[in-house]
Design an enzyme around this catalytic site. Structure first.
Site, PDB file in Angstrom:
ATOM      1  CG  HIS A  70      -2.067  -0.882   1.098  1.00  0.00           C
ATOM      2  ND1 HIS A  70      -2.996  -0.723   0.105  1.00  0.00           N
ATOM      3  CD2 HIS A  70      -2.448  -1.961   1.812  1.00  0.00           C
ATOM      4  CE1 HIS A  70      -3.904  -1.670   0.221  1.00  0.00           C
ATOM      5  NE2 HIS A  70      -3.606  -2.441   1.236  1.00  0.00           N
TER       6      HIS A  70
ATOM      7  CD  GLU B 109     -12.728  -4.026   1.251  1.00  0.00           C
ATOM      8  OE1 GLU B 109     -11.860  -3.169   1.396  1.00  0.00           O
ATOM      9  OE2 GLU B 109     -13.061  -4.488   0.146  1.00  0.00           O
TER      10      GLU B 109
END
Length: 880
Positions: free
Chosen positions: A138, A505
């Site tokens: 990320h 999520e």
């Protein structure tokens, strides 16, 4: 400040002094005087001197373009050096951290002994221990690899300087080396000139394994074994491997068009090349070491009658590893390999078997001391890293699979799969999964997107079982999302069962996950293939962005709890995979506290967790630091399983439900419900400019034309961290607590603080966030960058922040001082603020100048802005 921290302060002062010498030589003494003047004004401004603050603002608002870059670089570099000194402090020989020592494995074993926990139970728990860290790329790692390398070298110098018996010449030599490293860092551009490719990111991840984890894993296991022997009289079996590494680098294609099937294949080749290279180093050392003639008759019978039998075996492995390097070199260069798969090492067993036979032969010949040296380390590396170095996860977003299947069904005349009901989708998928005929027509040419999905599945099919650890579906919402991926894998010819992992999520998806998994487990075909093992991933980043920290963390807790109960009832072995980031707004928390605040029984099948960006470097970047990190993880998992946290009382749950609902409403009212919020966010933070920073290979947005909802969780958090409001990590939480207290719930909330690790950790994290916020700086961003008619929004958010700080201090009983129970962290933040404040003020100045004429490109100002962004990230210690 205690003696140990005075050593650290001396290190910081010494590094700062060397940086000053470098700047003076590079930029002249006038520049150094300007930087020192800004530093002193910043220190006095922090101490409450209003005159110094006004003078600081005056200097920085009129600073010339020519002077901006050296000034921002100086403060940014100093913060990097402070981080190096602080990271080194945790492994310094002068360092004794009472908090860490009480969390260690050794301390846990003492407590287990004192509480009469049975040895057999402890041993069984150790044998089931699994720490699987998933390294992800990320875009939170803002420090370039070339600078990371210099920082590692600086650490080595600090280590050498700790010896008390250095001669003057030795000390001068080490200090000269430090000065050289700091000068090299000064003359190295902090900002990548081009965005890294996914292949570059994989190289970065493999470098962490090579430079740190390769050494750390066998050392950690030796430490674990020593403690088990001391307290339990038990030795860890050679083939037990409680540590495993997987990676998303080169496998995570969610929202990243640059991760293609070809990239994935090349990253898998590179991993095998790197593993062969590292094992070759071990085997060469064993060739040198194992000159012993004595072995068992069985060993001689198996490997031949040689004068130096072990050396002969190692030489054979050395040849095969050299062939392996050449083979993957050829593949990476696009050439036909000179060697065949017969000539190389492709499976762990090919290394494990001869090394293990050598080990047991040495033991049988009473040479335990030799067997338990490098040979044992190599065996453990084979078990942990294997010939693929780490396992690779594949991740893709759910709608892309739906679109691919819909394209197939339309082509073969069955209609549009995407528009079918969930029941119809499931019926179709189960029928096709059970069918022996292929679904894909032979001469069909799919669209580019669908071809990419199918090509990725074909790459998976070409890998032996275990190389790809799992296929993760982000934004998973239904049982058909999981069954659909299984169908695509079947059509690509994957010859084994690959775990397909739904990632839940958003708030709604977390709440619905039990229903979705129940539907899946009710499918006979599915139960038949999973072998009673299931992995589910819990998303921290997007749930917090969707609902705020308090609501998201309670939804994550409840989701885990319901999945644990469901799988217990059905006799399914559940592994929970935690998609945590470094920051509080993305699930970050000190690892030990975070693990002990999980629901009971949620860690019984081990821990699988993402380690992201700069957190990889802070927690795993140096061998000694990585050993401590693994020790903390192991201790927390064992403690959670042997001394589980309490089940929350009904009253506590009720309060958490209320806090969750009201905090979510407050958070969404601001973020989604206020029409002024998006323009305020875009102007009060460097969000738009962040997209230009070449941090990672992935674009900042899923949809380049979308609003905040399309922004990834990482830049969302990153932007608010830059202007020191840290909004996503606290908005709604404190106000909901205040509301609950006003309804007469204070006594129960205080009980939750003291007796429920989950809740206590949330409050501790809020306190940490608050200690990094800064109301004056946030207001300064507004006044310089935001239209006057939007100032009211920033003002109301800061008033809310002050009220929330008061609430949390009242709850924790700390009076007026945040972090008063962790004085060193408070001190560390205060120390950094002196250097971070000028970067914040200069960032405002740069944003103001750049936004005045957005059409006009000014490379110097843009570069300076990027340096302020990386410098503030270093000052805050966690970016995204």
């Amino acid at each position: 400040m205690t003696q140990e921290y005075s050593v650290m302060r001396n290190n910081i002062n010494m590094l700062g002094h060397f940086l000053g010498e470098t700047i003076s030589e590079a930029q002249g003494s006038d520049m150094l005087d300007l930087i020192e003047n800004i530093r002193i004004l910043s220190r006095n401004s922090r101490a409450g001197n209003d005159k110094a603050r006004q003078e600081l603002l005056a200097i920085l608002s009129t600073i010339s373009t020519a002077n901006i870059i050296p000034v921002v670089r100086a403060f940014s570099q100093f913060l990097n050096l402070t981080n190096v000194a602080e990271q080194y402090q945790t492994i310094s020989r002068h360092h004794y951290d009472e908090v860490s020592s009480t969390r260690s494995i050794a301390s846990l074993f003492k407590r287990l002994k004192a509480q009469n926990v049975s040895k057999d139970q402890v041993i069984k728990t150790i044998e089931n221990l699994l720490i699987e860290l998933v390294l992800t790329a990320h875009p939170t790692e803002v420090t370039r690899r070339s600078l990371v390398h210099k920082q590692v070298e600086i650490n080595k110098c600090l280590s050498k300087l700790e010896h008390d018996d250095l001669t003057d010449g030795e000390r001068n030599s080490i200090e000269r080396r430090l000065l050289q490293l700091i000068a090299q860092a000064w003359y190295t551009n902090e900002i990548r000139t081009v965005r890294p490719t996914p292949f570059d990111e994989a190289k970065w991840g493999f470098a962490v394994i090579e430079n740190s984890l390769w050494t750390a894993v066998p050392e950690f296991l030796r430490k674990l074994n020593d403690n088990a022997k001391t307290y339990l009289g038990y030795e860890i079996p050679v083939n037990l491997m409680p540590v495993r590494f997987s990676s998303w680098m080169g496998g995570d294609r969610d929202g990243n068009p640059f991760v293609t099937a070809e990239v994935t294949r090349n990253v898998l080749y590179l991993a095998r090349w790197k593993a062969a290279n590292l094992f070759l180093g071990d085997i060469q050392a064993l060739v040198d070491e194992l000159s012993i003639a004595q072995c068992t008759p069985e060993f001689r019978a198996k490997y031949g009658n040689h004068v130096e039998p072990y050396r002969e075996v190692m030489k054979g492995l050395r040849t095969k590893l050299n062939n392996t390097l050449a083979y993957y070199n050829d593949l990476l260069a696009g050439r036909m390999p000179h060697y065949t798969e017969e000539d190389i090492i492709t499976r762990d067993e090919q290394l494990w078997q001869p090394l293990n036979d050598s080990y047991h032969s040495l033991l049988a010949c009473n040479m335990k001391i030799i067997a338990n040296g490098l040979l044992l380390d190599s065996l453990r590396r084979v078990r942990c890293f294997g010939v693929t170095l780490s396992r690779l996860d594949i991740r893709q977003e759910s709608t892309l699979h739906t679109d691919a299947i819909a394209e197939i069904t339309r082509y073969i005349g069955l209609g549009d799969y995407a528009s079918w009901t969930e029941d119809d989708k499931q019926a179709f998928l189960i029928r096709e999964l059970s069918s022996r005929r292929p679904l894909l027509p032979q001469n069909w040419i799919p669209s580019a997107k669908t071809k990419e999905i199918l090509d990725t599945c074909k790459i998976i099919a070409q890998q032996p079982e275990g190389v790809i650890s799992c296929y993760i579906i982000s934004m998973a919402r239904t049982a058909s999302d999981v069954l659909g991926v299984h169908l695509l894998l079947k059509e690509a010819g994957v010859p084994y069962h690959l775990p397909v992992v739904p990632l839940f999520e958003t708030l709604d998806d977390l709440d619905a996950c039990e229903d979705v998994m129940t539907q899946l487990f009710n499918v006979g075909w599915y139960r038949g293939v999973i072998n009673n093992k299931q992995m589910v991933m819990i998303g921290y980043s997007d749930s917090a962005k969707d609902a705020g920290m308090m609501a998201a963390s309670w939804a994550q807790y409840r989701a885990q709890e319901s999945l644990v109960n469901l799988c217990d009832k059905l006799g399914i072995e559940l592994t929970l995979f935690h998609g945590r980031g470094g920051t509080i707004g993305r699930g970050g928390a000190p690892a030990h506290a975070a693990l002990l605040s999980q629901p009971p029984r949620s860690l019984k099948n081990g821990l699988r967790v993402t380690e992201q960006g700069e957190m990889i470097r802070f927690k795993l970047g140096l061998p000694d630091v990585a050993i401590e990190t693994l020790d903390l993880y192991a201790s927390a998992i064992l403690e959670a399983n042997l001394l589980p946290p309490p089940e929350p009382k009904a009253q506590w749950r009720e309060i958490m439900d209320q806090l969750s609902q009201s905090s979510c409403e407050m958070y969404r009212n601001v973020v989604r419900g206020n029409k002024d919020f998006v323009p305020y966010f875009r102007s009060a933070t460097p969000e738009q400019e962040l997209a230009k920073l070449p941090l990672g290979s992935r674009p900042a947005k899923r949809n380049p034309n979308g609003g905040v909802e399309s922004l990834r969780a990482i830049p969302w958090i990153f932007a608010w961290m830059q202007n020191r409001l840290m909004l996503p990590a606290w908005l709604g939480a404190g106000a909901a607590l205040r509301q609950s207290i006003e309804r007469g719930k204070q006594e129960v909330i205080e009980e939750m603080c003291h007796h429920w690790p989950f809740f206590n950790t949330r409050i501790g994290m809020l306190e940490m966030v608050f200690s990094k916020t800064d109301i004056w700086l946030s207001e300064h961003y507004d006044q310089r960058l935001v239209k006057k008619e939007l100032w009211h929004l920033g003002q109301s958010l800061r008033e809310q922040l002050q009220a929330d700080i008061h609430t949390v201090l009242e709850l924790s009983g700390k009076g007026h001082q945040l972090m008063s129970d962790l004085p060193w962290i408070a001190e560390s933040i205060a120390l950094r603020n002196v250097y971070t404040d000028p970067l914040n003020l200069l960032q405002v100045e740069l944003l103001s100048r750049l936004r005045q004429d957005p059409e006009q490109s000014n490379p110097d100002l843009e570069q300076a802005l990027m340096i302020t962004i990386t410098g503030i990230a270093a000052g805050m210690r966690n970016t995204g």
